[in-house]
Write a protein that holds these residues in place. Structure first.
Motif, PDB file in Angstrom:
ATOM      1  N   GLN A 215       0.817  -1.207   0.000  1.00 36.56           N
ATOM      2  CA  GLN A 215       0.000   0.000   0.000  1.00 36.56           C
ATOM      3  C   GLN A 215       0.855   1.263   0.000  1.00 36.56           C
ATOM      4  O   GLN A 215       0.478   2.279  -0.584  1.00 36.56           O
ATOM      5  N   ARG A 216       1.996   1.199   0.625  1.00 34.47           N
ATOM      6  CA  ARG A 216       2.866   2.367   0.730  1.00 34.47           C
ATOM      7  C   ARG A 216       3.750   2.548  -0.498  1.00 34.47           C
ATOM      8  O   ARG A 216       4.017   3.680  -0.908  1.00 34.47           O
ATOM      9  N   TRP A 261     -11.660 -16.906 -18.612  1.00 35.60           N
ATOM     10  CA  TRP A 261     -11.293 -16.143 -19.805  1.00 35.60           C
ATOM     11  C   TRP A 261      -9.780 -16.003 -19.940  1.00 35.60           C
ATOM     12  O   TRP A 261      -9.246 -15.917 -21.036  1.00 35.60           O
ATOM     13  N   GLY A 262      -9.088 -15.992 -18.819  1.00 35.49           N
ATOM     14  CA  GLY A 262      -7.646 -15.763 -18.831  1.00 35.49           C
ATOM     15  C   GLY A 262      -7.350 -14.278 -18.674  1.00 35.49           C
ATOM     16  O   GLY A 262      -7.804 -13.458 -19.477  1.00 35.49           O
ATOM     17  N   PHE A 263      -6.637 -13.918 -17.617  1.00 36.49           N
ATOM     18  CA  PHE A 263      -6.343 -12.516 -17.312  1.00 36.49           C
ATOM     19  C   PHE A 263      -4.899 -12.360 -16.868  1.00 36.49           C
ATOM     20  O   PHE A 263      -4.300 -13.287 -16.324  1.00 36.49           O
ATOM     21  N   ILE A 264      -4.356 -11.162 -17.064  1.00 35.19           N
ATOM     22  CA  ILE A 264      -3.086 -10.819 -16.448  1.00 35.19           C
ATOM     23  C   ILE A 264      -3.373 -10.224 -15.078  1.00 35.19           C
ATOM     24  O   ILE A 264      -4.496  -9.799 -14.786  1.00 35.19           O
ATOM     25  N   LYS A 265      -2.353 -10.178 -14.242  1.00 35.70           N
ATOM     26  CA  LYS A 265      -2.509  -9.628 -12.893  1.00 35.70           C
ATOM     27  C   LYS A 265      -2.440  -8.103 -12.909  1.00 35.70           C
ATOM     28  O   LYS A 265      -3.083  -7.425 -12.118  1.00 35.70           O
ATOM     29  N   GLY A 266      -1.655  -7.566 -13.811  1.00 35.73           N
ATOM     30  CA  GLY A 266      -1.421  -6.130 -13.884  1.00 35.73           C
ATOM     31  C   GLY A 266      -0.049  -5.900 -14.478  1.00 35.73           C
ATOM     32  O   GLY A 266       0.501  -6.763 -15.167  1.00 35.73           O
ATOM     33  N   VAL A 267       0.530  -4.741 -14.233  1.00 37.43           N
ATOM     34  CA  VAL A 267       1.858  -4.442 -14.766  1.00 37.43           C
ATOM     35  C   VAL A 267       2.832  -4.194 -13.628  1.00 37.43           C
ATOM     36  O   VAL A 267       2.458  -3.823 -12.512  1.00 37.43           O
ATOM     37  N   ASN A 268       4.095  -4.425 -13.930  1.00 36.14           N
ATOM     38  CA  ASN A 268       5.199  -4.067 -13.051  1.00 36.14           C
ATOM     39  C   ASN A 268       6.349  -3.673 -13.957  1.00 36.14           C
ATOM     40  O   ASN A 268       6.137  -3.320 -15.116  1.00 36.14           O
ATOM     41  N   GLY A 343      -8.933 -12.719  -4.524  1.00 36.63           N
ATOM     42  CA  GLY A 343      -7.980 -12.183  -3.566  1.00 36.63           C
ATOM     43  C   GLY A 343      -6.566 -12.679  -3.842  1.00 36.63           C
ATOM     44  O   GLY A 343      -6.372 -13.763  -4.399  1.00 36.63           O
ATOM     45  N   LEU A 344      -5.588 -11.888  -3.453  1.00 36.80           N
ATOM     46  CA  LEU A 344      -4.179 -12.230  -3.660  1.00 36.80           C
ATOM     47  C   LEU A 344      -3.567 -12.854  -2.412  1.00 36.80           C
ATOM     48  O   LEU A 344      -2.379 -13.212  -2.425  1.00 36.80           O
ATOM     49  N   HIS A 345      -4.357 -12.963  -1.355  1.00 41.68           N
ATOM     50  CA  HIS A 345      -3.897 -13.581  -0.108  1.00 41.68           C
ATOM     51  C   HIS A 345      -4.889 -14.643   0.335  1.00 41.68           C
ATOM     52  O   HIS A 345      -6.051 -14.649  -0.106  1.00 41.68           O
ATOM     53  N   LEU A 346      -4.446 -15.521   1.220  1.00 45.62           N
ATOM     54  CA  LEU A 346      -5.358 -16.451   1.868  1.00 45.62           C
ATOM     55  C   LEU A 346      -6.333 -15.673   2.745  1.00 45.62           C
ATOM     56  O   LEU A 346      -5.978 -14.638   3.326  1.00 45.62           O
ATOM     57  N   TYR A 347      -7.547 -16.167   2.847  1.00 48.41           N
ATOM     58  CA  TYR A 347      -8.581 -15.461   3.604  1.00 48.41           C
ATOM     59  C   TYR A 347      -8.211 -15.378   5.081  1.00 48.41           C
ATOM     60  O   TYR A 347      -7.829 -16.373   5.708  1.00 48.41           O
ATOM     61  N   ASP A 348      -8.279 -14.176   5.619  1.00 46.21           N
ATOM     62  CA  ASP A 348      -8.031 -13.955   7.048  1.00 46.21           C
ATOM     63  C   ASP A 348      -8.926 -12.806   7.500  1.00 46.21           C
ATOM     64  O   ASP A 348      -8.648 -11.642   7.206  1.00 46.21           O
ATOM     65  N   PRO A 349     -10.019 -13.106   8.203  1.00 47.20           N
ATOM     66  CA  PRO A 349     -10.957 -12.054   8.593  1.00 47.20           C
ATOM     67  C   PRO A 349     -10.440 -11.147   9.702  1.00 47.20           C
ATOM     68  O   PRO A 349     -11.048 -10.115  10.000  1.00 47.20           O
ATOM     69  N   HIS A 350      -9.327 -11.517  10.324  1.00 49.62           N
ATOM     70  CA  HIS A 350      -8.856 -10.790  11.495  1.00 49.62           C
ATOM     71  C   HIS A 350      -7.777  -9.752  11.182  1.00 49.62           C
ATOM     72  O   HIS A 350      -7.510  -8.878  11.999  1.00 49.62           O
ATOM     73  N   LEU A 351      -7.144  -9.844  10.007  1.00 46.39           N
ATOM     74  CA  LEU A 351      -6.065  -8.921   9.663  1.00 46.39           C
ATOM     75  C   LEU A 351      -6.286  -8.363   8.261  1.00 46.39           C
ATOM     76  O   LEU A 351      -6.786  -9.064   7.373  1.00 46.39           O
ATOM     77  N   PRO A 352      -5.916  -7.105   8.030  1.00 50.45           N
ATOM     78  CA  PRO A 352      -6.038  -6.540   6.677  1.00 50.45           C
ATOM     79  C   PRO A 352      -5.087  -7.249   5.727  1.00 50.45           C
ATOM     80  O   PRO A 352      -3.932  -7.523   6.072  1.00 50.45           O
ATOM     81  N   ASN A 353      -5.580  -7.562   4.545  1.00 52.00           N
ATOM     82  CA  ASN A 353      -4.745  -8.220   3.539  1.00 52.00           C
ATOM     83  C   ASN A 353      -5.349  -7.984   2.164  1.00 52.00           C
ATOM     84  O   ASN A 353      -6.367  -7.298   2.031  1.00 52.00           O
ATOM     85  N   ALA A 354      -4.725  -8.573   1.149  1.00 55.51           N
ATOM     86  CA  ALA A 354      -5.186  -8.373  -0.223  1.00 55.51           C
ATOM     87  C   ALA A 354      -6.319  -9.348  -0.547  1.00 55.51           C
ATOM     88  O   ALA A 354      -6.169 -10.267  -1.358  1.00 55.51           O
ATOM     89  N   ASP A 355      -7.472  -9.143   0.106  1.00 62.54           N
ATOM     90  CA  ASP A 355      -8.652  -9.936  -0.226  1.00 62.54           C
ATOM     91  C   ASP A 355      -9.190  -9.460  -1.573  1.00 62.54           C
ATOM     92  O   ASP A 355      -8.604  -8.598  -2.222  1.00 62.54           O
ATOM     93  N   HIS A 358      -9.695  -5.617  -1.828  1.00 64.65           N
ATOM     94  CA  HIS A 358      -8.433  -4.884  -1.863  1.00 64.65           C
ATOM     95  C   HIS A 358      -7.627  -5.211  -3.118  1.00 64.65           C
ATOM     96  O   HIS A 358      -6.923  -4.351  -3.646  1.00 64.65           O
ATOM     97  N   ALA A 359      -7.716  -6.465  -3.582  1.00 69.40           N
ATOM     98  CA  ALA A 359      -6.981  -6.838  -4.791  1.00 69.40           C
ATOM     99  C   ALA A 359      -7.448  -6.018  -5.984  1.00 69.40           C
ATOM    100  O   ALA A 359      -6.637  -5.594  -6.816  1.00 69.40           O
ATOM    101  N   ARG A 360      -8.728  -5.756  -6.053  1.00 69.20           N
ATOM    102  CA  ARG A 360      -9.260  -4.989  -7.184  1.00 69.20           C
ATOM    103  C   ARG A 360      -8.703  -3.570  -7.191  1.00 69.20           C
ATOM    104  O   ARG A 360      -8.290  -3.061  -8.235  1.00 69.20           O
TER     105      ARG A 360
END
Length: 445
Positions: A215-216, A261-268, A343-355, A358-360
């Motif tokens: 995020q930073r 359909w097949g997608f890319i994740k984004g750019v880097n 999501g880009l992370h495993l599901y964890d309802p207790h901590l902020p992550n890339a669900d 957030h992934a979108r």
């Protein structure tokens, strides 16, 4: 100081970014070791990982990494449920044999690493999780069949080197050379490369920290769970319904229902595009035209096009803002993303992550404020677009065997073999001669 100097955007080189932000990009443990460290990654998704040829190519990639960085690699793993342990020459050979000898209907899951144990982040690593291949015909309970030899899904490979390595030009060149080597050896269908916060192998404990860092710093790739995302890149389709399929295709079969359909994740810094994605952008020539800028490198290697956004990886620190080359490339490639990514992370309802929510937003971080919504994929696989063929100037070799004609001469329609020189018509009122594809007699009228 001039106005131009005060308004010039800040650009941190890898050396400057590393010197300024190493601690911010790291997570130290109580014993002063690291559970997370900044590195440069290459993550690819490839086909044929469950075939003899694919396994041999995969072994060549592991051997090349060992040639380049083997002095740092002290541990490894040769089975999916195996423990990361120290490896002598015999232990390394066991990993090599696992790549070749694992049955093709079982996944290869091996690691070579510099991390002493699974609780510490590696400086150097290479790891893979392959797809599988049917060893015999399979008939589902619903009645559809998957024939012997058919691959199921894509394979995954990831390597990382320490960020410190790419603060030196020769180190950056090494990292890029290995990424290219992967594309030369494997049938790459997509992937990416750039800066990342490399986690220890117990990555599920560090999702919140990876999310906070990403995020930073916009140039940081969220990648701890990349091995779980092969389905995002891999297209498939089916007949019937999801509850009762009558046929399944590990590709997009025209007229069938879209499964994925097949997608890319984004750019880097690096974005790797397989033929499927290049075709969706109009082909190689259109892609090069859209990204025609001196600081953007475009290189085709086999079935993959590598797009490099700028001469070195960017951190995207707060004082830099969004790395402009990444924004530029994203403007062209963003239509290839999933409008509703997992999501880009495993599901964890207790901590902020890339669900998924957030992934979108994270995948859209390089979008301009007025960017149009990404189109939804079709539900039915459309027919393939008619192949576009460019005209060919007289005096050039024929790019494709078939019938061609030119306005420079009446009755010019003729068959050319591939590579045959297509003549220039002298003295024509049309000027320079250009040969045009003529699939039928009507096309020449």
């Amino acid at each position: 100081m001039s106005i131009d100097e005060t308004t010039k955007p800040v650009v941190l080189t890898p050396f400057a970014a590393y010197a300024r932000y190493f601690e911010d990009l790291s997570v130290r443990l109580a014993d002063n070791s690291f559970a997370m460290k900044p590195g440069v990654i290459g993550t690819i998704f490839f086909a044929h990982g469950g075939t003899p040829e694919g396994r041999q190519a995969l072994l060549a990639c592991f051997d090349r990494f060992d040639e380049m960085f083997g002095e740092h690699l002290v541990t490894g793993k040769d089975t999916d449920l195996g423990k990361l342990s120290r490896r002598d020459a015999k232990g390394v050979e066991k990993i090599r044999r696992a790549i070749i000898e694992t049955p093709f209907d079982e996944a290869v899951s091996v690691i070579r690493s510099s991390a002493p144990n699974s609780k510490m982040a590696p400086d150097y690593q290479i790891r893979t999780l392959t797809n599988i291949t049917n060893l015999e015909d399979y008939t589902s309970p619903e009645g559809w069949t998957s024939p012997k030899g058919r691959e199921i899904g894509y394979s995954y490979l990831k390597f990382s080197v320490p960020m410190e390595l790419v603060t030196r030009p020769e180190g950056q060149a090494q990292s890029e050379a290995f990424l290219r080597y992967l594309c030369e050896q494997l049938d790459v269908r997509g992937g990416y490369g750039g800066l990342s916060a490399v986690t220890a192998y117990d990555y599920h404990n560090w999702q919140a920290q990876e999310w906070a860092i990403a995020q930073r710093f916009s140039g940081i790739e969220i990648d701890a769970c990349a091995h779980l995302s092969t389905h995002e890149w891999c297209p498939d389709s089916f007949d019937g319904t999801e509850e009762r399929m009558t046929a399944y295709y590990p590709y997009l079969n025209p007229g069938s229902n879209v499964g994925s359909w097949g997608f890319i994740k984004g750019v880097n810094w690096y974005t790797l595009l397989g033929d499927l994605f290049v075709e969706r952008l109009g082909g190689d020539a259109e892609l090069r035209k859209a990204l025609d800028r001196d600081d953007i490198l475009i290189e085709r290697i086999n079935h993959c096009v590598l797009v490099r956004a700028g001469p070195f990886p960017r951190l995207g620190a707060p004082e830099e803002g969004l790395p402009e080359p990444y924004v530029f490339v994203n403007e062209v490639l963003r239509v290839l993303r999933n409008p509703k990514p997992d999501g880009l992370h495993l599901y964890d309802p207790h901590l902020p992550n890339a669900d998924s929510k957030h992934a979108r937003s994270w995948e859209a971080r390089f979008d301009r404020w007025d960017a149009q919504p990404i189109p939804q994929p079709p539900k039915i696989v459309p027919p393939p677009p008619e192949k576009r063929r460019n005209s060919v100037q007289g005096g050039s070799p024929c790019p494709e065997a078939g019938w061609w004609y030119t306005h420079a001469m009446q009755g010019s329609r003729r068959y050319f073999k591939q590579g045959e020189i297509m003549p220039a018509i002298e003295g024509s009122k049309w000027g320079a001669t250009y040969w045009i594809w003529a699939p039928s007699q009507d096309s020449a009228k």
